[in-house]
Design a protein around this motif. Structure first.
Motif, PDB file in Angstrom:
ATOM      1  N   THR A  37       0.815  -1.217   0.000  1.00 50.51           N
ATOM      2  CA  THR A  37       0.000   0.000   0.000  1.00 50.51           C
ATOM      3  C   THR A  37       0.847   1.266   0.000  1.00 50.51           C
ATOM      4  N   ALA A  38       2.186   1.098   0.107  1.00 51.33           N
ATOM      5  CA  ALA A  38       3.058   2.278   0.128  1.00 51.33           C
ATOM      6  C   ALA A  38       4.442   1.873  -0.363  1.00 51.33           C
ATOM      7  N   ALA A  39       5.176   2.849  -0.838  1.00 50.72           N
ATOM      8  CA  ALA A  39       6.564   2.643  -1.253  1.00 50.72           C
ATOM      9  C   ALA A  39       7.397   3.768  -0.641  1.00 50.72           C
ATOM     10  N   GLN A  40       8.619   3.419  -0.273  1.00 49.02           N
ATOM     11  CA  GLN A  40       9.470   4.400   0.405  1.00 49.02           C
ATOM     12  C   GLN A  40      10.911   4.202  -0.041  1.00 49.02           C
ATOM     13  N   VAL A  41      11.595   5.300  -0.341  1.00 50.17           N
ATOM     14  CA  VAL A  41      13.026   5.254  -0.641  1.00 50.17           C
ATOM     15  C   VAL A  41      13.761   5.478   0.667  1.00 50.17           C
TER      16      VAL A  41
END
Length: 136
Positions: A37-41
């Protein structure tokens, strides 16, 4: 009972309990599939020139985490820029800007409600002159 792809066996009599168990096991497998539900660098690391770029991925909860490793570009010439080189670069940059339109003269006409066809043609010609000057 875990899902068994061999059940029901070919030509076996129907068993509602066996089918219910298989369907319940399949639903449990489907429910266990992670939903992102989310992506993060999380990071971007600089590598020495010549190293291959790479990315690491991990999942924590419902978040996809990225860490990038990107090599530096080749090292360019070193040293200081001379004043002459700087002035030349600035002059070249300015010559490619809106100063190109400084050569376009104004029409010098005032607006009234009786524009003639020749006045409108003057406006169109001036617009063409401006566009051509701005393209340099």
């Amino acid at each position: 009972m875990p899902f068994d792809p061999n059940l029901p066996a070919t030509n076996s009599p129907n068993s509602s309990a066996e089918m219910r168990s298989q369907l319940t096991s399949l639903k449990a497998l489907i429910d266990a599939i992670l939903t992102i539900t989310a992506a993060q660098v999380d990071g971007v690391n600089t590598l020495p020139p010549g190293n291959p770029a790479s990315v690491s991925l991990s999942v924590t909860g419902n978040t996809l985490h990225f860490t990038f490793d990107i090599p530096q570009g080749d090292i360019g010439p070193t040293g200081e820029v001379t004043t002459n080189d700087m002035n030349t670069a600035i002059s070249n940059a300015i010559s490619g800007t809106s100063n190109n339109t400084n050569s376009v003269s104004t029409l010098g006409q005032s607006a009234d409600f009786n524009y003639s066809q020749s006045q409108m043609q003057d406006v169109l010609n001036k617009l063409d002159e401006f566009i051509n000057a701005a393209r340099r």
